[in-house]
Design a protein around this motif. Structure first.
Motif, PDB file in Angstrom:
ATOM      1  N   ASN A  15      73.734 -27.812  81.375  1.00  0.00           N
ATOM      2  CA  ASN A  15      73.541 -29.249  81.583  1.00  0.00           C
ATOM      3  C   ASN A  15      74.019 -30.102  80.415  1.00  0.00           C
ATOM      4  O   ASN A  15      73.673 -31.282  80.322  1.00  0.00           O
ATOM      5  CB  ASN A  15      72.065 -29.516  81.894  1.00  0.00           C
ATOM      6  CG  ASN A  15      71.713 -29.037  83.280  1.00  0.00           C
ATOM      7  OD1 ASN A  15      71.966 -29.728  84.252  1.00  0.00           O
ATOM      8  ND2 ASN A  15      71.175 -27.828  83.380  1.00  0.00           N
ATOM      9  N   ILE A  16      74.822 -29.527  79.551  1.00  0.00           N
ATOM     10  CA  ILE A  16      75.428 -30.260  78.440  1.00  0.00           C
ATOM     11  C   ILE A  16      76.900 -30.487  78.759  1.00  0.00           C
ATOM     12  O   ILE A  16      77.612 -29.554  79.150  1.00  0.00           O
ATOM     13  CB  ILE A  16      75.240 -29.516  77.109  1.00  0.00           C
ATOM     14  CG1 ILE A  16      73.777 -29.643  76.691  1.00  0.00           C
ATOM     15  CG2 ILE A  16      76.179 -30.043  76.036  1.00  0.00           C
ATOM     16  CD1 ILE A  16      73.423 -29.041  75.374  1.00  0.00           C
ATOM     17  N   ALA A  17      77.332 -31.715  78.605  1.00  0.00           N
ATOM     18  CA  ALA A  17      78.717 -32.072  78.924  1.00  0.00           C
ATOM     19  C   ALA A  17      79.682 -31.484  77.897  1.00  0.00           C
ATOM     20  O   ALA A  17      79.380 -31.419  76.702  1.00  0.00           O
ATOM     21  CB  ALA A  17      78.861 -33.597  78.960  1.00  0.00           C
ATOM     22  N   THR A  18      80.835 -31.064  78.375  1.00  0.00           N
ATOM     23  CA  THR A  18      81.897 -30.549  77.520  1.00  0.00           C
ATOM     24  C   THR A  18      82.284 -31.597  76.480  1.00  0.00           C
ATOM     25  O   THR A  18      82.357 -32.784  76.777  1.00  0.00           O
ATOM     26  CB  THR A  18      83.121 -30.172  78.382  1.00  0.00           C
ATOM     27  OG1 THR A  18      82.712 -29.164  79.312  1.00  0.00           O
ATOM     28  CG2 THR A  18      84.264 -29.643  77.540  1.00  0.00           C
ATOM     29  N   GLY A  19      82.489 -31.134  75.249  1.00  0.00           N
ATOM     30  CA  GLY A  19      82.931 -32.017  74.180  1.00  0.00           C
ATOM     31  C   GLY A  19      81.837 -32.843  73.533  1.00  0.00           C
ATOM     32  O   GLY A  19      82.117 -33.710  72.706  1.00  0.00           O
ATOM     33  N   SER A  20      80.579 -32.595  73.873  1.00  0.00           N
ATOM     34  CA  SER A  20      79.453 -33.365  73.326  1.00  0.00           C
ATOM     35  C   SER A  20      79.185 -33.014  71.869  1.00  0.00           C
ATOM     36  O   SER A  20      79.604 -31.970  71.375  1.00  0.00           O
ATOM     37  CB  SER A  20      78.183 -33.081  74.124  1.00  0.00           C
ATOM     38  OG  SER A  20      78.321 -33.482  75.449  1.00  0.00           O
ATOM     39  N   ARG A  21      78.434 -33.894  71.224  1.00  0.00           N
ATOM     40  CA  ARG A  21      77.905 -33.624  69.881  1.00  0.00           C
ATOM     41  C   ARG A  21      76.431 -33.261  70.044  1.00  0.00           C
ATOM     42  O   ARG A  21      75.681 -34.026  70.635  1.00  0.00           O
ATOM     43  CB  ARG A  21      78.026 -34.870  68.993  1.00  0.00           C
ATOM     44  CG  ARG A  21      79.447 -35.176  68.569  1.00  0.00           C
ATOM     45  CD  ARG A  21      79.537 -36.413  67.690  1.00  0.00           C
ATOM     46  NE  ARG A  21      78.497 -36.525  66.666  1.00  0.00           N
ATOM     47  CZ  ARG A  21      78.526 -35.950  65.448  1.00  0.00           C
ATOM     48  NH1 ARG A  21      79.546 -35.208  65.111  1.00  0.00           N
ATOM     49  NH2 ARG A  21      77.536 -36.130  64.592  1.00  0.00           N
ATOM     50  N   ILE A  22      76.048 -32.078  69.528  1.00  0.00           N
ATOM     51  CA  ILE A  22      74.664 -31.638  69.676  1.00  0.00           C
ATOM     52  C   ILE A  22      74.043 -31.295  68.336  1.00  0.00           C
ATOM     53  O   ILE A  22      74.732 -30.881  67.403  1.00  0.00           O
ATOM     54  CB  ILE A  22      74.537 -30.425  70.628  1.00  0.00           C
ATOM     55  CG1 ILE A  22      75.165 -29.172  70.009  1.00  0.00           C
ATOM     56  CG2 ILE A  22      75.108 -30.706  71.995  1.00  0.00           C
ATOM     57  CD1 ILE A  22      74.425 -27.908  70.322  1.00  0.00           C
ATOM     58  N   LEU A  23      72.727 -31.468  68.263  1.00  0.00           N
ATOM     59  CA  LEU A  23      71.930 -30.995  67.144  1.00  0.00           C
ATOM     60  C   LEU A  23      70.870 -30.078  67.726  1.00  0.00           C
ATOM     61  O   LEU A  23      70.051 -30.497  68.547  1.00  0.00           O
ATOM     62  CB  LEU A  23      71.268 -32.157  66.395  1.00  0.00           C
ATOM     63  CG  LEU A  23      70.371 -31.750  65.219  1.00  0.00           C
ATOM     64  CD1 LEU A  23      71.177 -31.062  64.127  1.00  0.00           C
ATOM     65  CD2 LEU A  23      69.633 -32.966  64.659  1.00  0.00           C
ATOM     66  N   ASP A  24      70.899 -28.807  67.317  1.00  0.00           N
ATOM     67  CA  ASP A  24      69.950 -27.803  67.789  1.00  0.00           C
ATOM     68  C   ASP A  24      68.923 -27.568  66.689  1.00  0.00           C
ATOM     69  O   ASP A  24      69.225 -27.001  65.641  1.00  0.00           O
ATOM     70  CB  ASP A  24      70.697 -26.513  68.135  1.00  0.00           C
ATOM     71  CG  ASP A  24      69.831 -25.489  68.851  1.00  0.00           C
ATOM     72  OD1 ASP A  24      68.615 -25.722  69.007  1.00  0.00           O
ATOM     73  OD2 ASP A  24      70.373 -24.445  69.252  1.00  0.00           O
ATOM     74  N   ILE A  25      67.696 -28.034  66.932  1.00  0.00           N
ATOM     75  CA  ILE A  25      66.626 -27.945  65.944  1.00  0.00           C
ATOM     76  C   ILE A  25      65.818 -26.681  66.231  1.00  0.00           C
ATOM     77  O   ILE A  25      65.324 -26.497  67.341  1.00  0.00           O
ATOM     78  CB  ILE A  25      65.711 -29.190  66.000  1.00  0.00           C
ATOM     79  CG1 ILE A  25      66.525 -30.452  65.695  1.00  0.00           C
ATOM     80  CG2 ILE A  25      64.552 -29.063  65.035  1.00  0.00           C
ATOM     81  CD1 ILE A  25      66.809 -31.286  66.886  1.00  0.00           C
ATOM     82  N   GLY A  26      65.689 -25.825  65.234  1.00  0.00           N
ATOM     83  CA  GLY A  26      65.065 -24.523  65.459  1.00  0.00           C
ATOM     84  C   GLY A  26      66.051 -23.625  66.180  1.00  0.00           C
ATOM     85  O   GLY A  26      65.705 -22.942  67.136  1.00  0.00           O
ATOM     86  N   ASP A  82      74.859 -36.679  70.980  1.00  0.00           N
ATOM     87  CA  ASP A  82      74.678 -36.875  72.419  1.00  0.00           C
ATOM     88  C   ASP A  82      73.386 -36.197  72.881  1.00  0.00           C
ATOM     89  O   ASP A  82      72.658 -36.738  73.709  1.00  0.00           O
ATOM     90  CB  ASP A  82      75.876 -36.297  73.191  1.00  0.00           C
ATOM     91  CG  ASP A  82      77.163 -37.013  72.848  1.00  0.00           C
ATOM     92  OD1 ASP A  82      77.183 -38.255  72.951  1.00  0.00           O
ATOM     93  OD2 ASP A  82      78.140 -36.345  72.460  1.00  0.00           O
ATOM     94  N   TYR A  83      73.143 -34.997  72.341  1.00  0.00           N
ATOM     95  CA  TYR A  83      71.950 -34.227  72.718  1.00  0.00           C
ATOM     96  C   TYR A  83      71.267 -33.694  71.466  1.00  0.00           C
ATOM     97  O   TYR A  83      71.903 -33.138  70.581  1.00  0.00           O
ATOM     98  CB  TYR A  83      72.321 -33.021  73.579  1.00  0.00           C
ATOM     99  CG  TYR A  83      73.007 -33.346  74.871  1.00  0.00           C
ATOM    100  CD1 TYR A  83      72.277 -33.630  76.020  1.00  0.00           C
ATOM    101  CD2 TYR A  83      74.399 -33.351  74.946  1.00  0.00           C
ATOM    102  CE1 TYR A  83      72.921 -33.920  77.215  1.00  0.00           C
ATOM    103  CE2 TYR A  83      75.047 -33.640  76.144  1.00  0.00           C
ATOM    104  CZ  TYR A  83      74.302 -33.928  77.264  1.00  0.00           C
ATOM    105  OH  TYR A  83      74.932 -34.219  78.444  1.00  0.00           O
ATOM    106  N   ALA A  84      69.945 -33.847  71.412  1.00  0.00           N
ATOM    107  CA  ALA A  84      69.116 -33.174  70.421  1.00  0.00           C
ATOM    108  C   ALA A  84      68.303 -32.133  71.190  1.00  0.00           C
ATOM    109  O   ALA A  84      67.740 -32.432  72.240  1.00  0.00           O
ATOM    110  CB  ALA A  84      68.201 -34.161  69.720  1.00  0.00           C
TER     111      ALA A  84
END
Length: 197
Positions: A15-26, A82-84
C-alpha cells in the motif's frame, strides 16, 4: 503481495506508492526498507534502537540511524516524508499517543501495526491459566518483554476517534491470513492501520 516479508509488513509494502519517501521507525534489520527500495524504488530512511539491527540494515546499504521513537522524532521537520511507518513498535514506546502525533506530523500518511492484546488466546491465557501469554506475536515472557503498553484494537480505534485522526484503511490478521473487521478485537492477532492528519 511481497511474500518474503512478515504479513503486516507485506500489507504496508503493498500500500505504499512507488517512488515515495518513507521513514521506518523501529525498522529492525531493514527488511521492509530493503524490499521497498528494491521493488518500489522508494527513498527509505530508518530509525532503530538496537545497534545490532542498525548494523545489519546499514550492511544492506540502507540509511538507518540509531535512535528512539520516544525522543528522536522531534528532530524531523513537518511533512518530510510521504509515509511514516511504526510496525510492532507502538506497544514498546513510553508515550504511544505522542509518537503517533509525530508520525502524522512527519509524514502525509502513517502506518501503525501492533499485536492485539485482546485476541482470544491472550484472554484465554489470562482467564484460565492466570498468566501473561507467550504467543508467536508476543514471544517474550512478562519479565523480559519490551511491550509496556498492552494495546487492543478497540483501544486504538478509540484514540483515533478521540484525537480526530483520519483512518484511511485498516487490516486485521489472524495468523498470516487477513480476517474481517467484524469481531477483530477478539479474533485478530495483529492490526495494521493507515492514518492521516
Amino acid at each position: 503481495m511481497m511474500q518474503s516479508l512478515r504479513p503486516d509488513l507485506a500489507i504496508i509494502a503493498d500500500n505504499i506508492a512507488t517512488g515515495s519517501r518513507i521513514l521506518d521507525i523501529g525498522c529492525g534489520d531493514g527488511a521492509l526498507m530493503s524490499a521497498l527500495r528494491d521493488q518500489k524504488q522508494v527513498d527509505a530512511r530508518g530509525i532503530e534502537i538496537d545497534s545490532a539491527n542498525v548494523s545489519a540494515a546499514v550492511a544492506k546499504g540502507l540509511s538507518v540511524v540509531q535512535g528512539d521513537a520516544d525522543r528522536d522524532l522531534y528532530e524531523y521537520p513537518d511533512n518530510s516524508f510521504d509515509y511514516a511507518i511504526l510496525s510492532q513498535t507502538l506497544q514498546t514506546t513510553h508515550r504511544p499517543d505522542i509518537v503517533v502525533e509525530n508520525l502524522l506530523r512527519i509524514g502525509r500518511y502513517a502506518f501503525v501495526s501492533f499485536p492485539n492484546f485482546a485476541h482470544w488466546r491472550v484472554r484465554l491465557s489470562l482467564s484460565f491459566g492466570g498468566r501473561m501469554p507467550v504467543t508467536r506475536l508476543i514471544p517474550e515472557k512478562w519479565y523480559d518483554t519490551p511491550n509496556i503498553h498492552h494495546v487492543t484494537i478497540d483501544d486504538f480505534r478509540a484514540i483515533v476517534r478521540e484525537r480526530n485522526w483520519v483512518q484511511e484503511k485498516q487490516w486485521f490478521l489472524s495468523g498470516d491470513t487477513q480476517t474481517s473487521r467484524s469481531g477483530a478485537n477478539l479474533l485478530a492477532e495483529h492490526a495494521v492501520f493507515l492514518l492521516r492528519q
